[in-house]
Design an enzyme around this catalytic site. Structure first.
Site, short mmCIF file in Angstrom:
data_model
loop_
_atom_site.label_atom_id
_atom_site.label_comp_id
_atom_site.label_asym_id
_atom_site.label_seq_id
_atom_site.Cartn_x
_atom_site.Cartn_y
_atom_site.Cartn_z
N GLU A 144 -9.31 -11.32 -6.81
CA GLU A 144 -8.16 -11.26 -5.93
C GLU A 144 -7.74 -12.60 -5.34
OE1 GLU A 144 -8.41 -8.10 -3.07
OE2 GLU A 144 -8.58 -6.58 -4.64
N GLU A 202 -4.18 -4.56 -13.55
CA GLU A 202 -2.80 -4.43 -14.02
C GLU A 202 -1.89 -3.72 -13.03
OE1 GLU A 202 -3.18 -0.49 -16.86
OE2 GLU A 202 -3.71 -2.43 -17.71
N ARG A 242 0.85 -1.19 0.00
CA ARG A 242 0.00 0.00 0.00
C ARG A 242 0.89 1.24 0.00
NH1 ARG A 242 -4.94 -0.86 -1.90
NH2 ARG A 242 -6.14 -2.35 -0.67
N GLU A 249 -14.67 -8.90 -6.65
CA GLU A 249 -13.37 -8.76 -5.98
C GLU A 249 -12.90 -10.07 -5.38
OE1 GLU A 249 -11.31 -6.17 -6.14
OE2 GLU A 249 -12.77 -5.11 -7.38
N GLU A 258 -2.02 -4.27 -9.75
CA GLU A 258 -2.03 -5.06 -8.52
C GLU A 258 -1.01 -6.18 -8.59
OE1 GLU A 258 -6.44 -5.13 -6.64
OE2 GLU A 258 -6.19 -6.33 -8.45
N ALA A 284 -10.95 -6.67 -1.46
CA ALA A 284 -11.85 -5.52 -1.56
C ALA A 284 -11.52 -4.72 -2.81
CB ALA A 284 -11.70 -4.63 -0.33
N GLU A 307 -16.77 7.73 1.90
CA GLU A 307 -16.63 6.34 1.46
C GLU A 307 -17.42 5.40 2.36
OE1 GLU A 307 -13.19 3.15 0.28
OE2 GLU A 307 -12.81 4.44 2.00
#
Length: 184
Positions: free
Chosen positions: A101, A143, A68, A97, A145, A80, A124
Site C-alpha cells: 500500500e 486490482e 470506502r 500490506e 484498490e 491494513a 475480527e
C-alpha cells in the site's frame, strides 16, 4: 464481583447455520440459550487482519487515503489488510500490506496492540504494528484498490480524531497508542 476468568459462560450455542459465505466474511445464524431463554443472534466470522503505523525518519506518519464503499466516502487510514489464511501470522500480513500500500518496507515491526473491531457480533481481530527505519520497496495495490499515500504529522492526525473527522477504529487506536507510548 464476577470473576470472568472462572465463570461459566452465560451463553450456550445450540446450533450454528451458515447464512452467507462472502469473500471477506462468513455470516452465521446462531441459535443460543441465554440463561434458559432461547434466541437467535447474528454472528460474523472474519479471518483477521493486520495494520501498520509507518513512521518516516522525520517523524511523519504514512497514511493511506481510499474510498470506502460502506461509508460512501474517502477515509484516511493506516495501511491494513486481511490475512491470507487463518494461519498467517499477523506480523507477516502487516509487512506485506506496508509494502503493497505504501511502497515502503522495513526489517522489523514492533507490536503495538490488538483490536477487536465490533465485539457484539463480529470476531475480527486486527494486529497493529509500528514500522520504523523504512526503506523504499515496491508498491503493488490489489486490482480493486486505488489509494493515495500521504505523510502526516502526529499532532495533525490527533486533531482529526478530536474533531471527529477520523473515525476508523484501527487507525484511531494505532495513533493514540503510538502517541501515548512514544510522545508523552
Amino acid at each position: 464481583m464476577l470473576n470472568a476468568e472462572n465463570a461459566e459462560k452465560p451463553v450456550k450455542l445450540i446450533e450454528r447455520k451458515l447464512a452467507y459465505q462472502g469473500v471477506v466474511l462468513t455470516v452465521y445464524d446462531d441459535y443460543v440459550d441465554v440463561g434458559g431463554h432461547k434466541t437467535h443472534w447474528d454472528f460474523i466470522h472474519h479471518m483477521g487482519a493486520a495494520a501498520v503505523l509507518p513512521v518516516l525518519k522525520d517523524g511523519r506518519i504514512l497514511m493511506v487515503r481510499q474510498f470506502r464503499h460502506a461509508l460512501d466516502r474517502y477515509t484516511l487510514e493506516i495501511p491494513a489488510g486481511k490475512r491470507d489464511s487463518e494461519d498467517e501470522a499477523f506480523e507477516i500480513c502487516a509487512m506485506r500490506e506496508l509494502e503493497e500500500e505504501t511502497g515502503f518496507k522495513c526489517e522489523h515491526l514492533e507490536f503495538l496492540l490488538y483490536v477487536n473491531t465490533t465485539v457484539a457480533f463480529l470476531d475480527e481481530k486486527i494486529g497493529i504494528y509500528l514500522a520504523k527505519d523504512l526503506e523504499k520497496g515496491q508498491m503493488h495495490w490489489d486490482e480493486d484498490e486505488e489509494l493515495g499515500v500521504e505523510a502526516w504529522k502526529l499532532e495533525d492526525l490527533q486533531q482529526l480524531i478530536y474533531e471527529g473527522k477520523m473515525t476508523d477504529g484501527k487507525t484511531v487506536a494505532a495513533i493514540q497508542t503510538y502517541a501515548a507510548k512514544y510522545h508523552k
